[in-house]
Structures are given as C-alpha cells and as structure tokens.
Design a protein around this motif. Sequence first.
Motif, PDB file in Angstrom:
ATOM      1  N   ARG A   1      -8.260   1.318   0.230  1.00 36.79           N
ATOM      2  CA  ARG A   1      -8.850   0.693  -1.158  1.00 36.79           C
ATOM      3  C   ARG A   1      -7.681   0.385  -2.025  1.00 36.79           C
ATOM      4  N   THR A   2      -6.720  -0.562  -1.866  1.00 41.83           N
ATOM      5  CA  THR A   2      -5.851  -1.015  -3.014  1.00 41.83           C
ATOM      6  C   THR A   2      -6.379  -1.210  -4.332  1.00 41.83           C
ATOM      7  N   GLU A   3      -7.524  -1.770  -4.109  1.00 44.02           N
ATOM      8  CA  GLU A   3      -8.261  -2.200  -5.560  1.00 44.02           C
ATOM      9  C   GLU A   3      -8.702  -1.144  -6.350  1.00 44.02           C
TER      10      GLU A   3
ATOM     11  N   MET B   1       4.206  -7.143  -3.280  1.00 38.24           N
ATOM     12  CA  MET B   1       4.411  -8.350  -3.059  1.00 38.24           C
ATOM     13  C   MET B   1       3.363  -8.507  -1.765  1.00 38.24           C
ATOM     14  N   GLY B   2       2.834  -9.824  -1.906  1.00 39.07           N
ATOM     15  CA  GLY B   2       1.760 -10.039  -0.967  1.00 39.07           C
ATOM     16  C   GLY B   2       0.727  -9.085  -0.591  1.00 39.07           C
ATOM     17  N   PRO B   3       0.196  -8.221  -1.681  1.00 38.56           N
ATOM     18  CA  PRO B   3      -0.616  -6.996  -1.235  1.00 38.56           C
ATOM     19  C   PRO B   3      -1.903  -7.476  -0.502  1.00 38.56           C
ATOM     20  N   VAL B   4      -2.201  -6.336   0.422  1.00 38.48           N
ATOM     21  CA  VAL B   4      -3.572  -6.361   1.173  1.00 38.48           C
ATOM     22  C   VAL B   4      -4.184  -5.112   0.863  1.00 38.48           C
ATOM     23  N   VAL B   5      -5.491  -5.097   1.105  1.00 37.00           N
ATOM     24  CA  VAL B   5      -6.267  -6.133   1.645  1.00 37.00           C
ATOM     25  C   VAL B   5      -7.352  -6.609   0.956  1.00 37.00           C
ATOM     26  N   ASP B   6      -7.443  -7.877   0.792  1.00 34.33           N
ATOM     27  CA  ASP B   6      -8.379  -8.461  -0.265  1.00 34.33           C
ATOM     28  C   ASP B   6      -9.837  -7.932  -0.015  1.00 34.33           C
ATOM     29  N   VAL B   7     -10.226  -7.595  -1.074  1.00 34.27           N
ATOM     30  CA  VAL B   7     -11.528  -6.947  -0.967  1.00 34.27           C
ATOM     31  C   VAL B   7     -12.664  -7.751  -0.503  1.00 34.27           C
TER      32      VAL B   7
ATOM     33  N   GLN C   1       0.802  -1.201   0.034  1.00 36.16           N
ATOM     34  CA  GLN C   1      -0.060  -0.060   0.014  1.00 36.16           C
ATOM     35  C   GLN C   1       0.807   1.238  -0.038  1.00 36.16           C
ATOM     36  N   PHE C   2       2.010   1.227   0.647  1.00 38.49           N
ATOM     37  CA  PHE C   2       2.760   2.468   0.794  1.00 38.49           C
ATOM     38  C   PHE C   2       3.384   2.715  -0.423  1.00 38.49           C
ATOM     39  N   VAL C   3       3.979   1.742  -1.210  1.00 38.65           N
ATOM     40  CA  VAL C   3       4.526   1.924  -2.246  1.00 38.65           C
ATOM     41  C   VAL C   3       3.656   2.192  -3.378  1.00 38.65           C
ATOM     42  N   LEU C   4       2.781   1.698  -3.429  1.00 45.23           N
ATOM     43  CA  LEU C   4       1.524   2.195  -4.366  1.00 45.23           C
ATOM     44  C   LEU C   4       1.234   3.648  -4.331  1.00 45.23           C
ATOM     45  N   GLU C   5       1.071   3.972  -3.066  1.00 47.44           N
ATOM     46  CA  GLU C   5       0.540   5.427  -2.754  1.00 47.44           C
ATOM     47  C   GLU C   5       1.737   6.290  -3.216  1.00 47.44           C
ATOM     48  N   ALA C   6       2.939   5.797  -3.005  1.00 52.89           N
ATOM     49  CA  ALA C   6       4.343   6.475  -3.243  1.00 52.89           C
ATOM     50  C   ALA C   6       4.413   6.622  -4.921  1.00 52.89           C
ATOM     51  N   ALA C   7       3.988   5.746  -5.472  1.00 50.39           N
ATOM     52  CA  ALA C   7       4.038   5.782  -7.054  1.00 50.39           C
ATOM     53  C   ALA C   7       3.068   6.641  -7.540  1.00 50.39           C
ATOM     54  N   LEU C   8       1.857   6.606  -6.916  1.00 48.13           N
ATOM     55  CA  LEU C   8       0.931   7.819  -7.405  1.00 48.13           C
ATOM     56  C   LEU C   8       1.328   9.124  -6.929  1.00 48.13           C
ATOM     57  N   GLN C   9       2.018   9.269  -5.927  1.00 52.29           N
ATOM     58  CA  GLN C   9       2.536  10.616  -5.557  1.00 52.29           C
ATOM     59  C   GLN C   9       3.471  11.278  -6.398  1.00 52.29           C
ATOM     60  N   ARG C  10       4.492  10.358  -6.874  1.00 53.54           N
ATOM     61  CA  ARG C  10       5.624  10.578  -7.730  1.00 53.54           C
ATOM     62  C   ARG C  10       5.899   9.752  -8.913  1.00 53.54           C
ATOM     63  N   PRO C  11       4.921   9.526  -9.873  1.00 54.78           N
ATOM     64  CA  PRO C  11       5.375   8.749 -10.879  1.00 54.78           C
ATOM     65  C   PRO C  11       6.360   9.025 -11.911  1.00 54.78           C
ATOM     66  N   ASP C  12       6.760  10.402 -11.794  1.00 59.43           N
ATOM     67  CA  ASP C  12       8.129  10.589 -12.456  1.00 59.43           C
ATOM     68  C   ASP C  12       9.365  10.107 -11.922  1.00 59.43           C
ATOM     69  N   GLN C  13       9.303   9.803 -10.479  1.00 59.32           N
ATOM     70  CA  GLN C  13      10.552   9.460 -10.052  1.00 59.32           C
ATOM     71  C   GLN C  13      10.655   7.688  -9.654  1.00 59.32           C
ATOM     72  N   VAL C  14       9.286   7.023 -10.333  1.00 57.57           N
ATOM     73  CA  VAL C  14       9.220   5.582  -9.965  1.00 57.57           C
ATOM     74  C   VAL C  14       8.970   4.897 -11.222  1.00 57.57           C
ATOM     75  N   PRO C  15      10.111   4.317 -11.971  1.00 54.38           N
ATOM     76  CA  PRO C  15      10.106   3.751 -13.008  1.00 54.38           C
ATOM     77  C   PRO C  15       9.136   2.448 -13.100  1.00 54.38           C
ATOM     78  N   GLN C  16       9.294   1.674 -12.187  1.00 52.02           N
ATOM     79  CA  GLN C  16       8.568   0.328 -11.694  1.00 52.02           C
ATOM     80  C   GLN C  16       8.099   0.264 -10.308  1.00 52.02           C
ATOM     81  N   VAL C  17       6.961  -0.582  -9.953  1.00 52.47           N
ATOM     82  CA  VAL C  17       6.513  -0.656  -8.571  1.00 52.47           C
ATOM     83  C   VAL C  17       6.249  -2.231  -8.503  1.00 52.47           C
TER      84      VAL C  17
END
Length: 270
Positions: free
Chosen positions: A189-191, A132-138, A113-129
């Motif tokens: 809401r990861t999904e 691993m074992g993401p949560v929380v299953d909807v 969740q943290f890295v997903l949000e970080a990639a949304l905040q700064r997509p220009d700095q994150v070439p890939q994300v």
Amino acid sequence: MKGAVATDVEAGGLRGRMYASRATPAVRAEAPAESPTIVLIHGIGVSHRYLVRLHQAMARMADTISIDLPGFGSTPRPDRQLMVADQAAFIHDVLDKAGVGPRVLVGHSMGAQFVLEAALQRPDQVPQVVLMGPVVDVRRRTLPRQMLALAQDAVLYETPGSNALVFSDYLRCGPLWYLKELRVMMNYRTEERIRGLVTPVMVLRGASDPIATGEWCRILTRRAPAGTLVEVPGSGHVVQHTGTAQVVDAISSFTGLPGSGAPEQVLNRQ
C-alpha cells in the motif's frame, strides 16, 4: 555498464550485484565531504540495464550506484518470496558494507516501493527519495488493469529500445519469480506507507504514463508530508530511459546537485 565497477554483493543470505561509478575528479574536489551517493533501484522483472542512461548521466555529478536486487537480472533466485521490506533492508545492508554514507534513493515502478520502504527504515541515512513511475495505483489494483496499462505503455509510449530492455529482462527473470513478486507488489500500500515518510520525496512520472497516472501521483504527493511532483512531457513509464536529460535535471534540482543543462521548461513541476 561502461565505466562502472561491478561487484557481487550479499546480505542476509541474499545475493545481488552492485554497479558503482565515481563522480569526476573535479566534482569530487568541490563536493562537501558528506555528499550523498545516488542509488538507483529497478522495478519488477528488470535490472540495472534500463537505468544505464540515467546512471551514466548522474555519475557525472555524483557518486552513483545501481543495484540488481536478489532474483532479478543475473542474480540468483531466492528460495523464498521476498517482501518489500526485505528488499529495502538488503539495499541498506549492501550499501553499509560498501561504506556508503548518506544515500539519495531513486526507485522506478516497484523499485519506488523498495526505496520508499528503505527511507522509512532508515530516514537518518536518506536525505531525499525519488519515486519514478510509482505503483500500484489505488484505483487500478487488479492484474487485468495493470496488464492493460503495461500493454498501452509498450505500444503507445515506449521506444523499441526501451521495450527491448524491459521485455528481454522479463525473460531473464522468468515467470515463476516474476509472478511470486508480483503478488508482493500488488499488495503493498504505497498510498498508506508514504504518510509516514519524513524524508522529502519527489514523485516523478512521464506525462503519458498509463501505469503511474497523473491523478495517482498527485494522491501520493499530497499524502507525503514533504512531497513534490514532476512530470516529463513526451515520456511514458520508462521515463528514465526515454527522457533521461529531463529526469537528471529534476533529480539534480531536487537534491541540490549541479544542473544537467536540460532546459527548465521541459519539466512540469507541481
């Protein structure tokens, strides 16, 4: 962590700890000037310790950083609840202060969740994300179902070593901070957030993981504009510790780093 430089870091009044390893001189000599740094982020209640195997393996191919986020490991407990966006901003702020350029963000469990949000905040700095074992299953967004899945994983699919790392870190974290951040994890809401991701994402799970189930990870992969799913046979939730070579192979392939030498057939790529 052997071979890593540990540094206390601070941003926005929050304090954490960074563990940094440089790639081997031969790798640095051949790498492009703007090669990204691999950044590893732990999940709820734990620390860099269950990422050590992955960190050390990745550091043979790229500059690699693990971060103990505020409130976890031996870092001071914040005086307020931190949302996922707060931790994401902290990650970027401390990396900026350290002079880190492009960064491949790899997060496990709540760390996804943290890295997903970080990639949304700064997509220009994150070439890939990498999630691993993401949560929380909807389909399992209740505490009893999450606790049952955690117990199943610990009993059936983890090793004594991985269990010792996780549960000793839970004790270090303490119940008050764990429960405070657990509410944040359950409400994120990861999904939905993954729909806005422009960064290429790899969803990676242990094939036996009862927390990040196969169907849940397929949902995330389908909703990501550029998603790839990889499953590691024979591993549960703490896949980076029990299936390190396969995880390294998947990340190196996804990011274009030199291969780890792990045989391709041990991975199920979708």
